[in-house]
Design a protein around this motif. Structure first.
Motif, PDB file in Angstrom:
ATOM      1  N   ARG A  64       0.865  -1.174   0.000  1.00 59.67           N
ATOM      2  CA  ARG A  64       0.000   0.000   0.000  1.00 59.67           C
ATOM      3  C   ARG A  64       0.898   1.219   0.000  1.00 59.67           C
ATOM      4  O   ARG A  64       1.788   1.343   0.845  1.00 59.67           O
ATOM      5  N   ILE A  65       0.694   2.109  -0.931  1.00 64.00           N
ATOM      6  CA  ILE A  65       1.499   3.315  -1.021  1.00 64.00           C
ATOM      7  C   ILE A  65       0.794   4.421  -0.259  1.00 64.00           C
ATOM      8  O   ILE A  65      -0.387   4.695  -0.489  1.00 64.00           O
ATOM      9  N   ASN A  66       1.525   5.032   0.649  1.00 61.15           N
ATOM     10  CA  ASN A  66       0.979   6.081   1.496  1.00 61.15           C
ATOM     11  C   ASN A  66       0.575   7.280   0.627  1.00 61.15           C
ATOM     12  O   ASN A  66       1.398   7.804  -0.130  1.00 61.15           O
ATOM     13  N   PRO A  67      -0.676   7.737   0.725  1.00 64.29           N
ATOM     14  CA  PRO A  67      -1.114   8.893  -0.071  1.00 64.29           C
ATOM     15  C   PRO A  67      -0.287  10.151   0.192  1.00 64.29           C
ATOM     16  O   PRO A  67      -0.062  10.942  -0.718  1.00 64.29           O
ATOM     17  N   ALA A  68       0.193  10.337   1.414  1.00 64.84           N
ATOM     18  CA  ALA A  68       1.027  11.509   1.718  1.00 64.84           C
ATOM     19  C   ALA A  68       2.332  11.435   0.925  1.00 64.84           C
ATOM     20  O   ALA A  68       2.827  12.454   0.432  1.00 64.84           O
ATOM     21  N   PHE A  69       2.883  10.236   0.786  1.00 67.33           N
ATOM     22  CA  PHE A  69       4.099  10.050  -0.004  1.00 67.33           C
ATOM     23  C   PHE A  69       3.848  10.410  -1.462  1.00 67.33           C
ATOM     24  O   PHE A  69       4.652  11.087  -2.097  1.00 67.33           O
ATOM     25  N   VAL A  70       2.718   9.980  -1.985  1.00 66.83           N
ATOM     26  CA  VAL A  70       2.374  10.278  -3.372  1.00 66.83           C
ATOM     27  C   VAL A  70       2.222  11.788  -3.565  1.00 66.83           C
ATOM     28  O   VAL A  70       2.700  12.347  -4.555  1.00 66.83           O
ATOM     29  N   ARG A  71       1.577  12.459  -2.603  1.00 65.40           N
ATOM     30  CA  ARG A  71       1.418  13.918  -2.698  1.00 65.40           C
ATOM     31  C   ARG A  71       2.772  14.626  -2.665  1.00 65.40           C
ATOM     32  O   ARG A  71       3.008  15.564  -3.422  1.00 65.40           O
ATOM     33  N   ARG A  72       3.671  14.169  -1.775  1.00 66.00           N
ATOM     34  CA  ARG A  72       5.002  14.781  -1.702  1.00 66.00           C
ATOM     35  C   ARG A  72       5.769  14.587  -3.008  1.00 66.00           C
ATOM     36  O   ARG A  72       6.414  15.511  -3.507  1.00 66.00           O
ATOM     37  N   MET A  73       5.694  13.395  -3.555  1.00 68.65           N
ATOM     38  CA  MET A  73       6.395  13.130  -4.814  1.00 68.65           C
ATOM     39  C   MET A  73       5.798  13.963  -5.953  1.00 68.65           C
ATOM     40  O   MET A  73       6.522  14.481  -6.799  1.00 68.65           O
ATOM     41  N   ALA A  74       4.480  14.095  -5.979  1.00 67.40           N
ATOM     42  CA  ALA A  74       3.835  14.912  -7.013  1.00 67.40           C
ATOM     43  C   ALA A  74       4.251  16.373  -6.880  1.00 67.40           C
ATOM     44  O   ALA A  74       4.526  17.042  -7.876  1.00 67.40           O
ATOM     45  N   ALA A  75       4.324  16.867  -5.654  1.00 67.71           N
ATOM     46  CA  ALA A  75       4.749  18.254  -5.429  1.00 67.71           C
ATOM     47  C   ALA A  75       6.198  18.446  -5.853  1.00 67.71           C
ATOM     48  O   ALA A  75       6.548  19.448  -6.474  1.00 67.71           O
ATOM     49  N   ARG A  76       7.046  17.470  -5.540  1.00 67.13           N
ATOM     50  CA  ARG A  76       8.453  17.568  -5.930  1.00 67.13           C
ATOM     51  C   ARG A  76       8.600  17.556  -7.450  1.00 67.13           C
ATOM     52  O   ARG A  76       9.363  18.338  -8.020  1.00 67.13           O
ATOM     53  N   LEU A  77       7.850  16.693  -8.119  1.00 62.04           N
ATOM     54  CA  LEU A  77       7.899  16.644  -9.579  1.00 62.04           C
ATOM     55  C   LEU A  77       7.378  17.932 -10.200  1.00 62.04           C
ATOM     56  O   LEU A  77       7.920  18.419 -11.197  1.00 62.04           O
ATOM     57  N   ALA A  78       6.335  18.504  -9.611  1.00 58.97           N
ATOM     58  CA  ALA A  78       5.793  19.764 -10.120  1.00 58.97           C
ATOM     59  C   ALA A  78       6.821  20.887  -9.960  1.00 58.97           C
ATOM     60  O   ALA A  78       6.991  21.712 -10.863  1.00 58.97           O
ATOM     61  N   LEU A  79       7.512  20.912  -8.834  1.00 59.54           N
ATOM     62  CA  LEU A  79       8.548  21.925  -8.614  1.00 59.54           C
ATOM     63  C   LEU A  79       9.682  21.762  -9.628  1.00 59.54           C
ATOM     64  O   LEU A  79      10.137  22.738 -10.225  1.00 59.54           O
ATOM     65  N   GLU A  80      10.114  20.535  -9.840  1.00 58.67           N
ATOM     66  CA  GLU A  80      11.176  20.299 -10.820  1.00 58.67           C
ATOM     67  C   GLU A  80      10.721  20.687 -12.225  1.00 58.67           C
ATOM     68  O   GLU A  80      11.505  21.247 -12.991  1.00 58.67           O
ATOM     69  N   ALA A  81       9.475  20.423 -12.553  1.00 59.63           N
ATOM     70  CA  ALA A  81       8.953  20.801 -13.872  1.00 59.63           C
ATOM     71  C   ALA A  81       8.960  22.317 -14.034  1.00 59.63           C
ATOM     72  O   ALA A  81       9.316  22.834 -15.102  1.00 59.63           O
ATOM     73  N   ARG A  82       8.578  23.050 -12.979  1.00 65.02           N
ATOM     74  CA  ARG A  82       8.611  24.517 -13.042  1.00 65.02           C
ATOM     75  C   ARG A  82      10.036  25.023 -13.201  1.00 65.02           C
ATOM     76  O   ARG A  82      10.289  25.977 -13.943  1.00 65.02           O
TER      77      ARG A  82
END
Length: 74
Positions: free
Chosen positions: A25-43
């Motif tokens: 089971r993947i922790n939803p908070a982990f997924v949110r953190r990774m999505a935020a990190r990817l969004a920052l890198e994309a910017r």
């Protein structure tokens, strides 16, 4: 019916094999953190790309104006 998760073994979909272990089971908070990190890198990548486009545009305009000046002098 088995539900597919991110924890499946690589290529198991293509082979049609069932994984012997239970899916993680993947922790939803982990997924949110990774999505935020990817969004920052994309910017950040987008900012670098825009800066590079401006530099290329300025260099292109500058070299074009220099070539037109030398053409008029010659």
């Amino acid at each position: 019916m088995r539900q597919h998760t991110l924890a499946r073994e690589p290529l198991s979909f293509a082979k049609g094999a069932q994984s012997a272990r239970l899916p993680e089971r993947i922790n939803p908070a982990f997924v949110r953190r990774m999505a935020a990190r990817l969004a920052l890198e994309a910017r950040q990548i987008e900012c670098v790309a825009h800066e590079a486009m401006r530099e290329v545009w300025d260099e292109s305009a500058h070299s074009h104006s220099l070539s037109s000046l030398t053409a008029h002098v010659a």
